[in-house]
Motif scaffolding. Structure first.
Motif, PDB file in Angstrom:
ATOM      1  N   PRO A 127      -7.885   9.272  25.298  1.00  0.00           N
ATOM      2  CA  PRO A 127      -7.681  10.410  24.392  1.00  0.00           C
ATOM      3  C   PRO A 127      -7.928  10.001  22.947  1.00  0.00           C
ATOM      4  CG  PRO A 127      -5.843  10.181  25.934  1.00  0.00           C
ATOM      5  CD  PRO A 127      -6.676   8.942  26.072  1.00  0.00           C
ATOM      6  N   PRO A 128      -8.389  10.916  22.107  1.00  0.00           N
ATOM      7  CA  PRO A 128      -8.721  10.564  20.724  1.00  0.00           C
ATOM      8  C   PRO A 128      -7.532  10.095  19.905  1.00  0.00           C
ATOM      9  CG  PRO A 128      -8.839  12.947  21.074  1.00  0.00           C
ATOM     10  CD  PRO A 128      -8.712  12.332  22.418  1.00  0.00           C
ATOM     11  N   GLN A 129      -6.302  10.459  20.302  1.00  0.00           N
ATOM     12  CA  GLN A 129      -5.123  10.046  19.543  1.00  0.00           C
ATOM     13  C   GLN A 129      -4.635   8.655  19.925  1.00  0.00           C
ATOM     14  OE1 GLN A 129      -5.281  12.496  21.745  1.00  0.00           O
ATOM     15  NE2 GLN A 129      -3.445  12.616  23.053  1.00  0.00           N
ATOM     16  N   THR A 130      -5.356   7.952  20.791  1.00  0.00           N
ATOM     17  CA  THR A 130      -4.956   6.624  21.228  1.00  0.00           C
ATOM     18  C   THR A 130      -5.580   5.556  20.340  1.00  0.00           C
ATOM     19  OG1 THR A 130      -4.782   7.352  23.526  1.00  0.00           O
ATOM     20  CG2 THR A 130      -4.998   4.990  23.160  1.00  0.00           C
ATOM     21  N   LEU A 185       0.814  -1.214   0.000  1.00  0.00           N
ATOM     22  CA  LEU A 185       0.000   0.000   0.000  1.00  0.00           C
ATOM     23  C   LEU A 185       0.848   1.265   0.000  1.00  0.00           C
ATOM     24  CD1 LEU A 185      -2.697  -1.080   2.585  1.00  0.00           C
ATOM     25  CD2 LEU A 185      -2.888  -1.033   0.107  1.00  0.00           C
ATOM     26  N   GLY A 186       2.167   1.087   0.035  1.00  0.00           N
ATOM     27  CA  GLY A 186       3.033   2.258   0.021  1.00  0.00           C
ATOM     28  C   GLY A 186       3.835   2.375   1.294  1.00  0.00           C
ATOM     29  N   THR A 187       4.630   3.422   1.393  1.00  0.00           N
ATOM     30  CA  THR A 187       5.526   3.586   2.540  1.00  0.00           C
ATOM     31  C   THR A 187       5.303   4.907   3.248  1.00  0.00           C
ATOM     32  OG1 THR A 187       7.207   4.511   1.071  1.00  0.00           O
ATOM     33  CG2 THR A 187       7.312   2.142   1.502  1.00  0.00           C
ATOM     34  N   LYS A 188       4.131   5.501   3.058  1.00  0.00           N
ATOM     35  CA  LYS A 188       3.816   6.746   3.727  1.00  0.00           C
ATOM     36  C   LYS A 188       3.566   6.474   5.203  1.00  0.00           C
ATOM     37  CE  LYS A 188       0.559  10.623   3.660  1.00  0.00           C
ATOM     38  NZ  LYS A 188      -0.665  11.143   3.055  1.00  0.00           N
ATOM     39  N   HIS A 189       4.401   7.007   6.083  1.00  0.00           N
ATOM     40  CA  HIS A 189       4.278   6.734   7.507  1.00  0.00           C
ATOM     41  C   HIS A 189       3.647   7.919   8.229  1.00  0.00           C
ATOM     42  CE1 HIS A 189       6.702   3.005   7.731  1.00  0.00           C
ATOM     43  NE2 HIS A 189       7.224   3.489   6.628  1.00  0.00           N
ATOM     44  N   ARG A 190       3.023   7.617   9.357  1.00  0.00           N
ATOM     45  CA  ARG A 190       2.463   8.664  10.187  1.00  0.00           C
ATOM     46  C   ARG A 190       3.594   9.486  10.769  1.00  0.00           C
ATOM     47  NH1 ARG A 190      -2.774   6.646  10.819  1.00  0.00           N
ATOM     48  NH2 ARG A 190      -2.857   4.415  10.486  1.00  0.00           N
ATOM     49  N   ASP A 191       3.355  10.775  10.904  1.00  0.00           N
ATOM     50  CA  ASP A 191       4.406  11.666  11.381  1.00  0.00           C
ATOM     51  C   ASP A 191       4.130  12.157  12.794  1.00  0.00           C
ATOM     52  OD1 ASP A 191       2.265  13.289  10.931  1.00  0.00           O
ATOM     53  OD2 ASP A 191       3.236  14.529   9.385  1.00  0.00           O
ATOM     54  N   ASN A 192       3.311  11.419  13.544  1.00  0.00           N
ATOM     55  CA  ASN A 192       2.944  11.890  14.874  1.00  0.00           C
ATOM     56  C   ASN A 192       3.668  11.132  15.979  1.00  0.00           C
ATOM     57  OD1 ASN A 192       1.646   9.505  14.431  1.00  0.00           O
ATOM     58  ND2 ASN A 192      -0.363  10.169  15.159  1.00  0.00           N
ATOM     59  N   GLY A 193       4.824  10.514  15.640  1.00  0.00           N
ATOM     60  CA  GLY A 193       5.626   9.841  16.648  1.00  0.00           C
ATOM     61  C   GLY A 193       5.062   8.478  16.990  1.00  0.00           C
ATOM     62  N   ALA A 194       5.534   7.931  18.114  1.00  0.00           N
ATOM     63  CA  ALA A 194       5.110   6.598  18.526  1.00  0.00           C
ATOM     64  C   ALA A 194       3.612   6.580  18.810  1.00  0.00           C
ATOM     65  CB  ALA A 194       5.890   6.171  19.759  1.00  0.00           C
ATOM     66  N   MET A 195       2.977   5.472  18.435  1.00  0.00           N
ATOM     67  CA  MET A 195       1.540   5.369  18.594  1.00  0.00           C
ATOM     68  C   MET A 195       1.182   4.981  20.028  1.00  0.00           C
ATOM     69  SD  MET A 195      -1.123   2.977  16.453  1.00  0.00           S
ATOM     70  CE  MET A 195      -0.742   3.835  14.922  1.00  0.00           C
ATOM     71  N   SER A 196       0.319   5.774  20.641  1.00  0.00           N
ATOM     72  CA  SER A 196      -0.197   5.445  21.957  1.00  0.00           C
ATOM     73  C   SER A 196      -1.288   4.393  21.792  1.00  0.00           C
ATOM     74  CB  SER A 196      -0.762   6.697  22.627  1.00  0.00           C
ATOM     75  OG  SER A 196      -1.344   6.371  23.864  1.00  0.00           O
ATOM     76  N   LEU A 197      -1.268   3.360  22.635  1.00  0.00           N
ATOM     77  CA  LEU A 197      -2.159   2.231  22.464  1.00  0.00           C
ATOM     78  C   LEU A 197      -2.833   1.860  23.775  1.00  0.00           C
ATOM     79  CD1 LEU A 197      -3.089  -0.192  20.560  1.00  0.00           C
ATOM     80  CD2 LEU A 197      -1.229  -1.466  21.635  1.00  0.00           C
ATOM     81  N   ALA A 198      -4.098   1.477  23.694  1.00  0.00           N
ATOM     82  CA  ALA A 198      -4.817   0.900  24.826  1.00  0.00           C
ATOM     83  C   ALA A 198      -5.374  -0.444  24.398  1.00  0.00           C
ATOM     84  CB  ALA A 198      -5.946   1.817  25.283  1.00  0.00           C
TER      85      ALA A 198
END
Length: 306
Positions: A94-97, A5-18
């Motif tokens: 949080p919505p970014q999680t 699907l390509g190599t475009k990565h998110r630029d918001n740092g490490a992903m917060s996960l729950a």
């Protein structure tokens, strides 16, 4: 990673996960899941574990509170269903999680969490990542699905779900090649789903009118409709212990009603009537087998709700 699907990565740092686990009288299997989570939570830079208990009376909440994984336990005080429990957990985050939803009868395989996170972060148009699901004997469980359709339901009714799947006609995807490589799917069984922050923002809350069954079909359809992809990642594996709904007449009837309700939302009355008739034929042809199959037939003949 073979990301077609390509190599475009998110630029918001490490992903917060729950990690969100929904329990209802799950004491028999819950400790095993939490044991499997404990060694892998370090694979994510920021991981919380939430156990949402739907008013269990077997000590499920107490097991979660006492476990070394350090889970936050949310006691809902009622059994509002799977979707309501997920929404209760999401409301505290949080919505970014990102949220990894797990059934209590799932067991994480080492590095599975890391691979799911890497896949989710690999492209901005990914909404849900689903892992390879294994049966307890190590064989691949057929967890990938096509969108429910008239052709698929009639094939399952007349040929049986397994035969229809192997012919490429049913809802279940059975061809072994489909499970070897990363790919887009319509939806996957809801026992293990990693939901990205983008999907949370676009798809919104889970539909609580689906008490159990079809809620994951509905949610993943809304994720796709929002422009995001449901992606299967075979390098991430989980083991699924249970899943025998056809042993319970009550659960078989509930699944049947929700299948019809879901289909009716997206199709006209004639298509829905034919879809319902296909499930009725499925139940009628197999009514001699079990009470659960007879319950499917009775559910088709009665009201299914709105």
């Amino acid at each position: 990673m073979n990301d077609h699907l390509g190599t475009k990565h998110r630029d918001n740092g490490a992903m917060s996960l729950a990690i969100v686990v929904v329990t209802y009288n799950s004491a028999e299997v819950l400790s095993g899941l939490l044991d499997s989570i404990l060694p892998v939570i370090g694979e994510a830079s920021s991981t919380a574990v939430l156990v949402v208990d739907n008013d269990s009376n077997d000590g499920s909440a107490e097991i979660a509170e006492a476990h070394a994984v350090g889970a936050k336990v949310i006691r809902t005080g009622r059994n509002g269903g799977y979707a309501a429990a997920i929404n209760a957990a999401a409301a505290t985050l949080p919505p970014q999680t990102a949220i990894l939803v797990l059934n209590p009868d799932i067991r994480l395989v080492p590095l599975s969490l890391e691979h799911m996170i890497d896949c989710a972060a690999s492209n901005n148009d990914i909404g849900v990542v689903v892992p390879r699901m294994l049966d307890p004997d190590g064989t691949i469980a057929m967890s990938l699905r096509r969108e429910p359709s008239l052709v698929g339901m009639w094939a399952q009714a007349l040929l049986g779900p397994r035969t229809a799947a192997h012919l490429g006609l049913g809802e279940m995807i059975a061809h072994p090649e489909a499970y070897r490589h990363r790919r887009e799917v319509d939806w996957a069984t809801g026992a293990a789903l990693l939901i990205t922050p983008e999907a949370r923002a676009r798809a919104g809350a889970w539909d609580e009118s689906f008490f159990l069954y079809s809620e994951e079909v509905d949610y993943q359809r809304r994720v796709r409709a929002s422009g995001l992809k449901i992606l299967y990642e075979p390098s991430a594996s989980v083991t699924h212990i249970a899943g025998a709904y056809m042993q319970s007449p009550m659960l078989a009837a509930l699944m049947t009603r929700n299948q019809i309700r879901y289909f009716r939302r997206h199709h006209g009355w004639l298509e829905t009537a034919l879809f319902r008739c296909a499930i009725m034929v499925f139940g009628a042809l197999r009514a001699w087998k079990s009470q659960a199959h007879r319950a499917v037939l009775r559910a088709c003949l009665g009201p299914v709700g709105s």
